[in-house]
Design an enzyme around this catalytic site. Structure first.
Site, PDB file in Angstrom:
ATOM      1  N   GLY A  23      62.044  25.783  31.964  1.00  0.00           N
ATOM      2  CA  GLY A  23      61.498  26.586  30.712  1.00  0.00           C
ATOM      3  C   GLY A  23      62.504  27.421  30.067  1.00  0.00           C
ATOM      4  N   ASP A  66      63.403  29.670  39.673  1.00  0.00           N
ATOM      5  CA  ASP A  66      63.185  28.984  41.107  1.00  0.00           C
ATOM      6  C   ASP A  66      63.519  27.717  41.111  1.00  0.00           C
ATOM      7  OD1 ASP A  66      62.955  31.715  42.175  1.00  0.00           O
ATOM      8  OD2 ASP A  66      60.842  31.718  42.449  1.00  0.00           O
TER       9      ASP A  66
END
Ligand code: ADP
Ligand code: F6P
Length: 325
Positions: free
Chosen positions: A16, A108
């Site tokens: 994102g 992550d």
């Protein structure tokens, strides 16, 4: 200037997007050039690395980017890169283009990918770029401050009309797995209830009782900040209205929270973290994630960083509750 052993590095944005990613790319490019290192920009994250969408970046290519939202390198999610074959091909493409070190700006998932490339001999450094603030090894992630300020402004506006009509308003903010945006906005906007994915117990009766109780105490509105991960804001509004008799509306803020010109804080953290990543590569480091902790710029082994857990600060939640009476 000390000549660096590493001659060429790459930079990409992945997952994102987040406001401040451009500032981080700019810092990578200019810090590298200041050390005599060439920089290649990789478009569309790992997808672009697999498709060899790679370009040279010089200091002028990043002019006028620090104030812009989004990422001029674009971002993508790549299922092919998740496979060992994809990762092998990505490492080969790095070597083909002379990329000895790689800065991966993302979350992550992107860091898990960076760890794989490090295993395949490409020096990689992760820079935390996500509005969700959900990376455990760092107290700050690029984009969070802009996103919470955007959401806070929007919630203030909903609150105005909510008060005029003496309504209850459910405002859904981003955060599929993490409630930091909801928690910060909940406190900043003086919400009566904050629903976080980490603590959500589906006990709607508790919410209903609180609305009725605060009405009795003279509250003119009731703001519920609901994190995206809990969802169901529209149906929740219908049920609350039916149970309380208080007119209730749902507003989903959505992707507006991911855009916009980065705040000062995001520009500065992005600049520092991007530059720090280049320092690490120039020092021959690999398989590290950059972070900010206790007032300092730090770095962690990727696997160790990914194994760390981050919890919602209980004291902030308790204070939010106490201040909402
Ligand atoms: P974020 O980096 O914001 O957490 P994603 O989880 O979507 O976003 O990850 C971005 C990309 O990183 C994925 O599309 C995929 O290509 C790569 N990636 C994610 N998880 C892994 C993994 N476990 N191993 C290798 N690559 C991964
Ligand atoms: O950037 C983080 C985030 O906004 C999460 O809060 C959300 O779950 C996710 O990205 C949605 O991303 P997309 O709509 O791009 O799949």
């Amino acid at each position: 200037m000390m000549a660096s052993k590493i001659k060429t590095i790459g930079v990409l944005t992945s997952g994102g997007d987040a406001p401040g990613m451009n500032a981080a790319i700019r810092a990578v490019v200019r810090m590298a050039i200041s050390k005599g290192i060439n920089v290649k920009g990789i478009y569309q994250g790992y997808k672009g690395l697999l498709n060899e969408e790679i370009t040279d970046l010089n200091a002028r290519d990043v002019s006028d980017t620090i104030s812009k939202g989004g990422t001029f390198l674009y971002t993508a999610r790549s299922s092919e890169f998740r496979t060992p074959e994809g990762q092998k091909r990505a490492a080969e493409n790095c070597r083909k283009h002379g990329i000895e070190g790689l800065v991966v700006i993302g979350g992550d998932g992107s860091f898990a990918g960076a760890g794989k490339l490090a295993e395949l001999g490409i020096n990689t450094i992760g820079v935390p770029g996500t509005i969700d603030l959900d990376i455990a090894c760092t107290e700050y992630t690029i984009g969070f401050d802009t996103a919470v300020n955007t959401a806070m402004d929007a919630i203030d506006k909903v609150r105005d009309t909510s008060t005029s009509h003496e309504r209850c308003s459910i405002i859904e903010v981003m955060g599929r797995r993490a409630g930091y945006i909801a928690l910060w906005c909940g406190i900043a906007n003086g919400a009566e209830d904050i629903l976080l994915p980490e603590t959500y117990d589906y006990d709607e009766q508790k919410l209903i009782n609180n609305i009725i109780d605060l009405r009795r105490r003279g509250k003119k509105h009731h703001i519920i900040v609901n994190a995206e991960g809990n969802g169901h804001s529209a149906s929740m509004a219908r049920r609350i209205e039916a149970a309380t008799g208080v007119e209730t509306r749902a507003t989903i803020l959505g992707h507006m929270q991911r855009g916009g010109s980065p705040t000062c804080k995001d520009r500065v953290y992005a600049s520092m973290m991007g530059a720090y990543a280049v320092d690490l590569l120039a020092d021959g480091k690999s398989n590290r994630v950059v972070g900010y902790r206790d007032g300092d710029w730090v770095d962690f082994d990727i696997a160790q960083a990914l194994a760390m857990q981050k919890t919602i600060p209980d004291y902030m939640l308790r204070v939010a509750k106490a201040l909402s009476i």
